[in-house]
Each structure stands twice: as C-alpha cells, then as structure tokens.
Design a protein around this motif. Structure first.
Motif, PDB file in Angstrom:
ATOM      1  N   ILE A  87       0.874  -1.173   0.000  1.00  0.00           N
ATOM      2  CA  ILE A  87       0.000   0.000   0.000  1.00  0.00           C
ATOM      3  C   ILE A  87       0.912   1.224   0.000  1.00  0.00           C
ATOM      4  CG2 ILE A  87      -1.760   1.309   1.256  1.00  0.00           C
ATOM      5  CD1 ILE A  87      -2.775  -1.319   2.405  1.00  0.00           C
ATOM      6  N   ILE A 119      -0.350  -7.600  -9.733  1.00  0.00           N
ATOM      7  CA  ILE A 119      -1.341  -6.694 -10.309  1.00  0.00           C
ATOM      8  C   ILE A 119      -1.645  -5.567  -9.333  1.00  0.00           C
ATOM      9  CG2 ILE A 119      -2.473  -8.481 -11.719  1.00  0.00           C
ATOM     10  CD1 ILE A 119      -4.662  -8.467  -9.413  1.00  0.00           C
ATOM     11  N   LYS A 120      -2.238  -4.513  -9.864  1.00  0.00           N
ATOM     12  CA  LYS A 120      -2.731  -3.456  -8.981  1.00  0.00           C
ATOM     13  C   LYS A 120      -4.224  -3.679  -8.798  1.00  0.00           C
ATOM     14  CE  LYS A 120       0.865  -0.254  -8.874  1.00  0.00           C
ATOM     15  NZ  LYS A 120       1.493   0.225 -10.107  1.00  0.00           N
ATOM     16  N   VAL A 121      -4.661  -3.582  -7.565  1.00  0.00           N
ATOM     17  CA  VAL A 121      -6.093  -3.674  -7.314  1.00  0.00           C
ATOM     18  C   VAL A 121      -6.614  -2.260  -7.092  1.00  0.00           C
ATOM     19  CG1 VAL A 121      -6.073  -6.018  -6.402  1.00  0.00           C
ATOM     20  CG2 VAL A 121      -5.636  -4.109  -4.851  1.00  0.00           C
ATOM     21  N   LYS A 122      -7.922  -2.072  -7.342  1.00  0.00           N
ATOM     22  CA  LYS A 122      -8.460  -0.705  -7.301  1.00  0.00           C
ATOM     23  C   LYS A 122      -9.002  -0.339  -5.926  1.00  0.00           C
ATOM     24  CE  LYS A 122      -8.639   0.655 -11.810  1.00  0.00           C
ATOM     25  NZ  LYS A 122      -8.084  -0.575 -12.402  1.00  0.00           N
ATOM     26  N   THR A 123      -9.527  -1.347  -5.232  1.00  0.00           N
ATOM     27  CA  THR A 123     -10.195  -1.030  -3.965  1.00  0.00           C
ATOM     28  C   THR A 123      -9.798  -2.018  -2.880  1.00  0.00           C
ATOM     29  OG1 THR A 123     -12.039  -2.515  -4.443  1.00  0.00           O
ATOM     30  CG2 THR A 123     -12.261  -0.229  -5.220  1.00  0.00           C
ATOM     31  N   LEU A 127      -8.995  -6.119  -2.923  1.00  0.00           N
ATOM     32  CA  LEU A 127      -7.811  -6.693  -2.279  1.00  0.00           C
ATOM     33  C   LEU A 127      -8.205  -7.838  -1.346  1.00  0.00           C
ATOM     34  CD1 LEU A 127      -4.778  -6.685  -1.549  1.00  0.00           C
ATOM     35  CD2 LEU A 127      -5.283  -4.955   0.183  1.00  0.00           C
ATOM     36  N   LEU A 142      -1.895  -1.666  -3.965  1.00  0.00           N
ATOM     37  CA  LEU A 142      -3.023  -0.760  -3.793  1.00  0.00           C
ATOM     38  C   LEU A 142      -2.430   0.644  -3.709  1.00  0.00           C
ATOM     39  CD1 LEU A 142      -6.095  -0.637  -3.358  1.00  0.00           C
ATOM     40  CD2 LEU A 142      -5.704  -1.147  -0.950  1.00  0.00           C
ATOM     41  N   VAL A 143      -2.760   1.485  -4.704  1.00  0.00           N
ATOM     42  CA  VAL A 143      -2.197   2.830  -4.744  1.00  0.00           C
ATOM     43  C   VAL A 143      -3.151   3.777  -4.033  1.00  0.00           C
ATOM     44  CG1 VAL A 143      -1.414   4.717  -6.243  1.00  0.00           C
ATOM     45  CG2 VAL A 143      -1.071   2.331  -6.941  1.00  0.00           C
ATOM     46  N   GLU A 166       2.536   5.471  -7.208  1.00  0.00           N
ATOM     47  CA  GLU A 166       2.305   4.274  -8.031  1.00  0.00           C
ATOM     48  C   GLU A 166       3.596   3.742  -8.650  1.00  0.00           C
ATOM     49  OE1 GLU A 166      -0.062   4.747 -11.514  1.00  0.00           O
ATOM     50  OE2 GLU A 166       0.607   6.804 -11.887  1.00  0.00           O
TER      51      GLU A 166
END
Ligand SMILES: Cc1cc2nc3c(=O)[nH]c(=O)nc-3n(C[C@H](O)[C@H](O)[C@H](O)COP(=O)(O)OP(=O)(O)OC[C@H]3O[C@@H](n4cnc5c(N)ncnc54)[C@H](O)[C@@H]3O)c2cc1C
Ligand SMILES: Cc1cc2nc3c(=O)[nH]c(=O)nc-3n(C[C@H](O)[C@H](O)[C@H](O)COP(=O)(O)OP(=O)(O)OC[C@H]3O[C@@H](n4cnc5c(N)ncnc54)[C@H](O)[C@@H]3O)c2cc1C
Lengths: 311, 249
Positions: free
Chosen positions: A277, B230-234, B238, A293-294, A281
C-alpha cells in the motif's frame, strides 16, 4: 561424524528456529546432536530432545552460560567440535555473534546464512542483499555453517533423543551480562509469523503505528518495519526487516508506506504473497508485490482493517 | 588509547548490482565504490571518542587492491589520523581479513578495534568476531551504544528481541549496528587536509599472513525473479483476492 547444532534457548525451551536448523543439519548428515548450554536448562534440553531427527542432546549446565556470552560459549563449542563434521547455528543474533568466534578459534572458514544445502560441503548463500546467490564449497575439516531458518522447514516434534549431561568450561571473565531491554509484545514473533504487517516512513510517527497494530491484531500478524521507521524512532530496532535486520518469509507480507529499497526487499521478498500500500504508483515495492493498492495509507489502512473479519 | 577502525571498499549501496554472464561473480567494472556504510559508523564512533578525549589516535585500516587508498582517504577526511593499507589483489575472505587485522593490532596495540557488523557486499557478518577470537579479546557485536569507562566498555547491543546490555573488558573488538551514530560528511578543508595524512602500505607476506581463500565460489547466479503482480483498485478487491485467489486470510 555427525552434525552439532548449537541451540539458543530461553531456559525453558529452545528457540523455534532450532527446529529449522535441525532440518538443515540433517541434510548435511543425518546424525544430529544438539548442544544446549545454559544455567538450569533442563527444560530447554528436553525441548531439544523432542525435535524429530535429533539423535542426541548434550546439556552443558554452567552458570557461565546463563546469558550466552560469546567469550564463554565459544570455548565449549570449540572443545566439542572435533567430534563432528559440521557445527550449525541459526543465523539469528545469537548464531551471528558466536559462530564466527568458534570458526576463527578452529582456524576454519564460516559459511554465513546458507539457504540451501547442495551437498555436505557445498552451500548456496545470498550475497549483495540477496541480489546474487553464491554457491560456495568448503574444504575445511570442520564446517561452520549458519543457516537462514526461513529457508528450511521446521522439523516436527515427537522425538525422544537421549540427553547427556556434560560439564561446563566456566567463565573466562572477559565479559559480563548487565541486562536487557526487550520489546514486549503479545503478537507472533516476526520471523515465524504466518502474516507480517510492516510500516515505513510513510507512517510519519510512532503514534500512527497504532493503526498497524490494530490491523496486525485482527490478522493475528507480527509487526515489522523498514529501517527508516526504526531510525526515526517510530518502533524498536528488533522490528527492522531487511538485509541488515530480520529476514522473514510469511504466507502474507503487507508493506505499508514502504518504498521498497533493495535493502528492505532483501528481508521479505521470499514471502509467499506480498501486498503493498503506497501512494506513489511508481514505488519499487510494487515490482515485487502480488497485489498493489495505490493510495493514501491513512484512508486505506482503516478501511482494510474494517473489511477483515477478526480471526 | 589508540583506536583501530576497519574500512572496506564495497559497491555503493545505491548501485543495482549485476551478476556476470559467466556466473563467476558480480560485475565490479565501472561501478561506483564507497566505504561500507557500517564502517562509516565505525569511523564516526572512533572520531567521537577522540573528540571526547577517550582516544588519542584513530587509525584506519583497509585490505584489498590499491584503490582501497580512496576508502582510507575518506576515513582520514572524516577525522582519522593515519591509515594502514594491506595491499593485495587476492580475494580476501573474513578469516584472512581478521588475520591481517590481528597482525596490525599486534604492531599498533590499540585499546579498541571498531569494525562494521557486516559488509554489504558479501554480507558475511564474521570479521569482527573472528578478530576477537584470534586476539583472545572480548567482543561487543551489533553495538547500538558504547560507553568507555575504566578499562571496560558498556555495550548496548541490537539483538533479536530488542536491546541487550553487556560490559566487556578492554582491549576489545566492537562491531557497529545502524543506530550507533549518524556519520558526518567530510568538509572540503578536511578532505584537503586528509591528502597530507600518512598511509602506510604493507603486504600480507610481510605480516606473515596466508590469505588463501578457504571457501571456493563455484558459481554466482541471479536469484529467482518474482513474477509481476497486479494493482487492485479497492480494498474490497484486495480482500477478495487475498481470500479467494491467494488463500492467505
Ligand atoms: C547499510 C544499509 C543497510 C540498510 N538496511 C536496511 C534494512 O535492513 N531494512 C530496511 O528496510 N532498510 C534498510 N536500509 C535503508 C533503505 O535503503 C531505505 O532507506 C529504507 O528501507 C527506506 O524506508 P521506507 O521505505 O520506510 O522509507 P521511504 O523510502 O522514505 O519510503 C516511504 C514510502 O512511503 C510512501 N508514503 C508516504 N506517505 C504515504 C501515505 N500517506 N500513504 C501511502 N504511502 C505513503 C512513499 O510514497 C514512499 O514510497 C539500509 C540502508 C543502508 C545504507
Ligand atoms: C563470488 C565472490 C567473489 C569475490 N571476489 C573477490 C575478489 O576477486 N577480490 C576481493 O577483494 N574480494 C572478493 N570477494 C569479496 C570477499 O570474499 C569478501 O570481501 C570477504 O568474504 C569478506 O566478507 P565481508 O566483507 O562480507 O565480511 P564481514 O565479516 O561482513 O565484514 C565485516 C567488517 O569487517 C571489516 N572488513 C572486512 N573486509 C575488510 C577489508 N578488506 N578491509 C577492511 N575492513 C574489512 C569491515 O569493517 C566490515 O564492515 C568476493 C566475494 C564473492 C562472494
């Protein structure tokens, strides 16, 4: 010849990582003896005897060994070493302090932080903060090896090795123990926790670390930190994960407000699943994270804590 | 009391190292070299002892190729008084370095030797403890705080569970941990002054030390790479992934 594993303990039981060291040792030679040196260490010796795969336990009771001073423990190990092909210790702060002293007294090299036993004389060890893996071979008659516990499965319990009491060597009078300032925590120990929550400079203060404690407690996790967070005094030194701190390899590592410097990655990149976190980014931590998680941790951490059901 | 500090020339900690294509080691040509960060801490501690009057002279030791002169110069610019270089192009392993240090200690008779807890290239964490063993001296490893008083040193050590306090008899070997101090930067006038400070150059042979490596490096390889994630959005996404994909919570 067999392997001598030198076990650190707290008087009641040997450290959990001794079971990992026993596994590593048994890959060098199946005949594994564990040395438990201490003062009134009957219980610790019994706990060593219960590790599966241990052939024998040597218990050296001597007031001089109460606090694990290298100057006093090393001569005992040196005296016993010629009966073995290897002397093995976990690469924790006890092993790192004592093993090189033993090696030099025996005029042999030491293999530090082995992560793999290729054959009884050949080992793989990380160098350059784990950015390279060296395979090294030793020709010394007695091989002194410290092993990285997280790379070897803990041997099971249920063993019943014989315990042999041996005498101590007394104190050399070079050093004395004054006391300790240990961090008190009800949380799982960092290096053996299944889940680790770590915070970095992004947390901004020790006060804000409480947020991570709440999350850690909900997950049943251990708590770690980057060097920057330790240097800034947010948390004690023993929280530091990394090349020059502790090496962890939990099932889940959650890095919060940590940029991902190579020195930090060295201590956690063998974790099974990594979550990061971070509001930036492009932070390097995302290059090793399975799930990134950005965003602002001050918003996301409470949200995450709320979303997780208590264990 | 003299204080001897060891300063090792290593690849700068900011450099992303590359493993050589033939797997014999790490690329060191044309990369930035610096003093091992733990050794900067060692030098700083020794200089502070001199400033407080606890030490009379600070000697900086390095072993390795001729370029280690630069590392010693850095120590001199920080405030060390003179240098000793044991010059060799041979690969030096910790036991060999400890033996070279011992030979110099026998000559110089310092009351304290301060070295880094680990060199950030080979990450051995051995040399100081080995030196203490060879000398029959006490050791204060992973030092977080030092207090020299009446022929002994009180050492606060960084250990697994927190901090530990021990008292060790002098002469002693100390190895530095990160929180012992914050090393100073050398000022320009001090860098100029350092150029005039003496550096003695010795050969391992002259010290009667056999530096032949005991460990043979069979190969050096890249570590296994983690596959990109990967990137998660929320947060909800997650938590779902952690539960149902990774199965870790
Ligand atoms: C000899 C030596 C040994 C070292 N050993 C270690 C070691 O063992 N372990 C270790 O960790 N380091 C070690 N380091 C230090 C390392 O190089 C880095 O300096 C350190 O890891 C940085 O810590 P950090 O990521 O917490 O801080 P920073 O690099 O400052 O990163 C902070 C991160 O927090 C993010 N952030 C800030 N605010 C927020 C917010 N509100 N929400 C979300 N994200 C936010 C930022 O985007 C940034 O990425 C060592 C260095 C040296 C020279
Ligand atoms: C594959 C491989 C190939 C290598 N090839 C070479 C080579 O060709 N040539 C070469 O020179 N080295 C080479 N090395 C590095 C050499 O092996 C290490 O320098 C040696 O093992 C010492 O380990 P360390 O510095 O990690 O010791 P540590 O015990 O971690 O060092 C602790 C402290 O000891 C002191 N110290 C250690 N070494 C020195 C030194 N030389 N001078 C002054 N103080 C010192 C410092 O204070 C340091 O902080 C190679 C290493 C590997 C892994």
């Amino acid at each position: 010849m067999g392997v001598l594993v030198v076990a650190a303990h707290d008087g009641k039981a040997v450290r959990a990582n001794v079971a990992n060291a026993v596994t590593a040792a048994s890959q060098m030679d199946p005949d594994v003896t564990v040395l438990v040196a201490g003062s009134n260490c009957d219980d610790a010796a019994k706990s060593a005897a219960s590790i599966a795969g241990v052939t024998k336990v040597l218990q050296a009771d001597d007031a001089a060994y109460a606090n694990w001073l290298a100057e006093d423990i090393a001569p005992l190990v040196v005296k016993l070493a010629p009966n073995y092909s290897h002397v093995v210790m976990a690469a924790d702060s006890v092993g790192k302090n004592i093993a090189p002293r033993v090696a030099a007294l025996l005029d042999v090299a030491q293999v530090s932080e082995a992560i793999q036993v290729v054959s009884p004389d050949t080992f793989v060890r990380p160098i350059y903060a784990g950015n390279a893996m060296a395979t090294v071979q030793t020709a010394d008659k007695i091989k002194i090896v410290t092993v990285r516990p997280t790379n070897f499965k803990a041997a099971a319990g249920g063993g019943s090795a014989a315990i042999e009491k041996i005498g101590g060597e007394g104190a050399k009078g070079l050093s004395s123990y004054v006391g300790a300032e240990l961090s008190k925590s009800e949380r799982p120990e960092l290096t053996s926790a299944k889940i680790v929550v770590s915070g970095g400079r992004g947390l901004q203060s020790g006060e804000n670390f409480k947020m991570l404690e709440t999350l850690a407690d909900k997950l049943g996790a251990g708590l770690g930190a980057s060097r920057a967070a330790v240097d800034a005094g947010y948390v004690p030194n023993d929280y530091q994960v990394g090349q020059t701190g502790k090496v962890v390899a939990p099932d889940l590592y959650i890095a919060i407000g940590i940029s991902g410097a190579i020195q930090h990655l060295a201590g956690m990149k063998d974790s099974k699943t990594i979550v990061a976190i971070n509001k930036d980014e492009d932070a390097p931590i995302f290059q090793v994270a399975d799930y990134g998680l950005v965003g602002d941790l001050f918003q996301l951490v409470p949200e995450l804590t709320a979303a997780i059901e208590k264990k | 009391m003299k204080v001897l500090v060891a300063v090792k020339r290593v690849i700068d900690y900011n450099v992303k190292i590359r493993v050589k294509a033939d797997n014999t080691g790490v690329e060191t040509a044309n990369v930035k070299m610096s003093m091992n960060p733990f050794d900067e801490i060692a030098v700083e501690e020794a200089i502070r002892m001199k400033e407080k009057g606890a030490a009379t002279e600070v000697i900086a030791f390095s072993a390795g190729p001729a370029q280690c002169q630069e590392t010693i110069r850095t120590a001199l610019a920080m405030g060390a008084d003179r240098g000793v270089l044991v010059q060799t192009d041979a690969e030096l392993q910790p036991l060999a370095v400890a033996k070279l240090l011992k030979a110099v200690v026998d000559k110089e008779q310092p009351g304290l030797v301060i070295v880094g807890k680990q060199a950030i290239d080979d990450d051995s964490n051995q040399t100081g403890q080995m030196l203490a063993a060879l000398l029959g001296w006490s050791q204060g490893t992973f030092a977080n705080k030092l207090n020299v008083a009446d022929g002994s040193v009180e050492v606060k050590r960084e250990v697994d569970g927190g901090l530990e306090n021990i008292k060790i008899k002098m002469p002693a070997v100390i190895t530095t941990d990160l929180r012992l101090n914050e090393p100073r930067y050398a000022s320009l006038p001090n860098i100029m002054k350092a150029k005039k400070k003496p550096i003695e150059t010795l050969a391992p042979d002259a010290l009667g030390v056999d530096v032949a490596p005991r460990l043979k490096t069979l190969k050096v390889e890249e570590p296994p790479k983690r596959k990109a994630g990967i990137k998660v959005k929320t947060v909800a996404e997650l938590v779902d992934k952690l539960k149902n994909e990774a199965g870790v919570i």
